[in-house]
Design an enzyme around this catalytic site. Structure first.
Site, short mmCIF file in Angstrom:
data_model
loop_
_atom_site.label_atom_id
_atom_site.label_comp_id
_atom_site.label_asym_id
_atom_site.label_seq_id
_atom_site.Cartn_x
_atom_site.Cartn_y
_atom_site.Cartn_z
N HIS A 68 44.22 42.37 49.54
CA HIS A 68 44.85 43.43 49.96
C HIS A 68 44.59 44.55 49.12
O HIS A 68 44.84 45.60 49.39
CB HIS A 68 46.30 43.10 49.72
N LYS A 73 40.33 40.01 41.33
CA LYS A 73 40.24 39.84 39.79
C LYS A 73 40.86 38.53 39.19
O LYS A 73 41.75 37.87 39.84
CB LYS A 73 40.95 41.03 39.11
N LYS A 109 39.90 33.54 41.24
CA LYS A 109 39.64 32.87 39.97
C LYS A 109 38.38 31.83 40.23
O LYS A 109 38.21 31.49 41.51
CB LYS A 109 40.84 31.97 39.93
N SER A 366 42.02 44.14 31.15
CA SER A 366 40.95 44.17 31.67
C SER A 366 40.84 45.18 32.67
O SER A 366 39.75 45.67 32.59
CB SER A 366 41.12 42.83 32.44
#
Ligand code: NAD
Length: 474
Positions: A68, A73, A109, A366
């Protein structure tokens, strides 16, 4: 009131059960809920690496849970125990985590079945670069599409190898360094990234301690000073959490549980000394200044104010949950408390600060690193000297009017903020704000019985709104 205790499920099913309860407190369509729950896609790779003249085969995955927002990440885990189910569960947690703390990413992941302790650095580099190449080929690593970071078994070293591999293959990508975060400083990493998850855990616990009403729920009062803490896992997250709690907040670390056993001292352990010992010997056993327990898991059940599981998922489950005596569980690891255990613990009055909130510090910093990589400039480079000059002027005016400024304050104003200051205050701000949203939802919604459900409901709501606003509504 606490609801049914379910039988133990897989990690992914545990995450989905929390999702179902949270989604039921919202008004979203079943179709959208279905989309938000499952993995969008999972890529499996199997590749050979020649080690000492023999071919060894490795298997790994990169799961994308939600696109979305792009890029997606999420960390890359190296462990002999990684499974596809686990990678999918962790990707889902990333989607919800990013939404909760307003980091504009989808969730992803990765995991590779490998025991990093089995191989030397040169072999690990070859394995990592080959895995990275397999993911790069299919755009599962790309600064605009999918950006990995460290997780269990990986750190700045692996991120440097991955970034370098990407840039060898995509030489024309000016944003190449943003293909991965958690890199060393020399490769445009950001100060404070290594400690970020642990520091975020501490900022989250501090914010909980600022609210008397919330502390009362856990039977706690006062500040973190002198509070007893047991930490499981003295890796990246556990070490920084324990170290900061001990050195900056005056908490007493009474237990450290590692994979070979646990160290206990009710008068307080020295985190730094144990960390140095563990680095030298590879184990906790044999550390001279504490009692050692072969059965580390039993120490999870010891009396303490705060239990910080910072190693693996599913360590507090249906069987041991009734014996947990901690007042507060601060979930530094992903998924350390199973769905069934959560219900038992709440019945006992144990308060849990959930993983999707508490360990978000890593992805928050990050995000800062990725922005730095895309803008090709370190934070504060354009403004620091200007700010210092302005402060200097202000101090001169105050002093010329007879005001005495304490030397420590004038020194700080004249030094100005460095990049680490920006990172830490940005992280602190994000953690405070997200906790305030969680506790507002928790205290104001009668059907919401835990921070976990409150956090998940907020995350689902934010993702649902972003789908609805751009017109993608199944
Ligand atoms: P790590 O590999 O640096 O450390 C894990 C530590 O746990 C190691 O010291 C290991 O020896 C220990 N350990 C392994 N099995 C154990 C057991 N059975 N009992 C006790 N200790 C054991 O990993 P990490 O990066 O610190 O990650 C820990 C957890 O935090 C994971 O759940 C991970 O997904 C989560 N997390 C990490 C980050 C990050 O930025 N690194 C961000 C968010 C969440």
């Amino acid at each position: 009131m606490v609801t049914t205790v379910y039988q133990e499920k897989s990690f992914r099913e545990n995450v989905n059960l929390v999702f179902d309860i949270a989604a039921a407190t919202l008004e979203i369509s079943g179709g959208l809920a279905y989309v938000l729950k499952g993995a969008y896609n999972v890529y499996q790779v199997r590749f050979p690496v020649k080690i000492d003249g023999k071919i060894e085969s490795f298997i790994g995955w990169r799961a994308v849970h939600s696109e979305h927002k792009l890029p997606t990440k999420g960390g890359i885990r190296f462990s002999p125990l990684v499974t596809q189910d686990e990678v999918e569960a962790l990707a889902a947690l990333m989607t919800y985590k990013c939404a909760l703390v307003d980091v504009p990413y989808g969730g992803s992941k990765g995991g590779l079945v490998v025991d990093p302790k089995k191989y030397d650095d040169a072999v690990m580099e070859r394995i990592t670069r080959r895995f990275a190449f397999e993911l790069i080929k299919k755009n599962y690593i790309n600064p605009a599409i999918n950006v990995p970071a460290p997780d269990m078994g990986t750190g700045p070293r692996e991120m440097a190898w991955i970034a370098d591999t990407y840039m060898q293959h995509r030489t024309d990508d000016i944003n190449g360094l943003g293909c991965v975060t958690g890199k060393p400083l020399s490769l445009s990493g950001i100060p404070g990234r290594t400690e970020a998850t642990g520091r975020g855990v501490v900022y989250g616990i501090r914010e909980f301690f600022r609210h008397a009403e919330d502390k009362k729920l856990a039977g706690l009062e006062g500040t973190l000073e002198g509070k007893t803490v047991i930490v499981q896992g003295l890796g990246n997250v556990g070490y920084h959490t324990a170290k900061i709690l001990e050195s900056e907040d005056g908490a007493k670390i009474i237990g450290i549980i590692e994979s070979d056993g646990a160290l206990m001292d009710r008068n307080g352990l020295s985190v730094e000394t144990i960390n140095t010992y563990k680095k030298e010997h590879g184990v906790a056993k044999g550390f001279p200044d504490a009692q050692f327990f072969e059965n580390g898991d039993a120490i999870l059940e010891e009396e303490c104010d705060i239990l910080v599981p910072a190693a693996l998922e599913g360590v507090i489950h249906l069987e041991n949950a009734p014996r947990i005596k901690a007042k507060l569980i601060a979930e530094a690891a992903n998924g350390p408390v199973t769905f069934g255990a959560d219900a038992i613990l709440r019945q006992k009055g144990v308060v849990m600060i959930p993983d999707i909130y508490l360990n978000a510090g890593g992805v928050i910093v990050s995000y800062f690193e990725w922005i730095k990589n895309l803008s090709h400039i370190r934070f504060g480079r354009l403004t620091r000297r200007y700010d210092v000059n302005q402060n200097d002027l202000l101090l001169k005016v105050l002093e010329s009017n007879g005001h005495k400024i304490p030397p420590a304050i004038s020194e700080e104003l004249c030094n100005g903020p460095n990049e680490l200051d920006f990172v830490r205050t940005g992280l602190d701000d994000s953690m405070r704000e997200a906790f305030q949203q969680i506790r507002d939802r928790f205290w104001s919604h009668e059907k919401i019985e835990s921070y976990r459900i409150a956090a998940m409901a907020i995350a689902i709501e934010k993702i649902a709104i972003s789908y609805q606003d751009r017109g993608v509504y199944p």
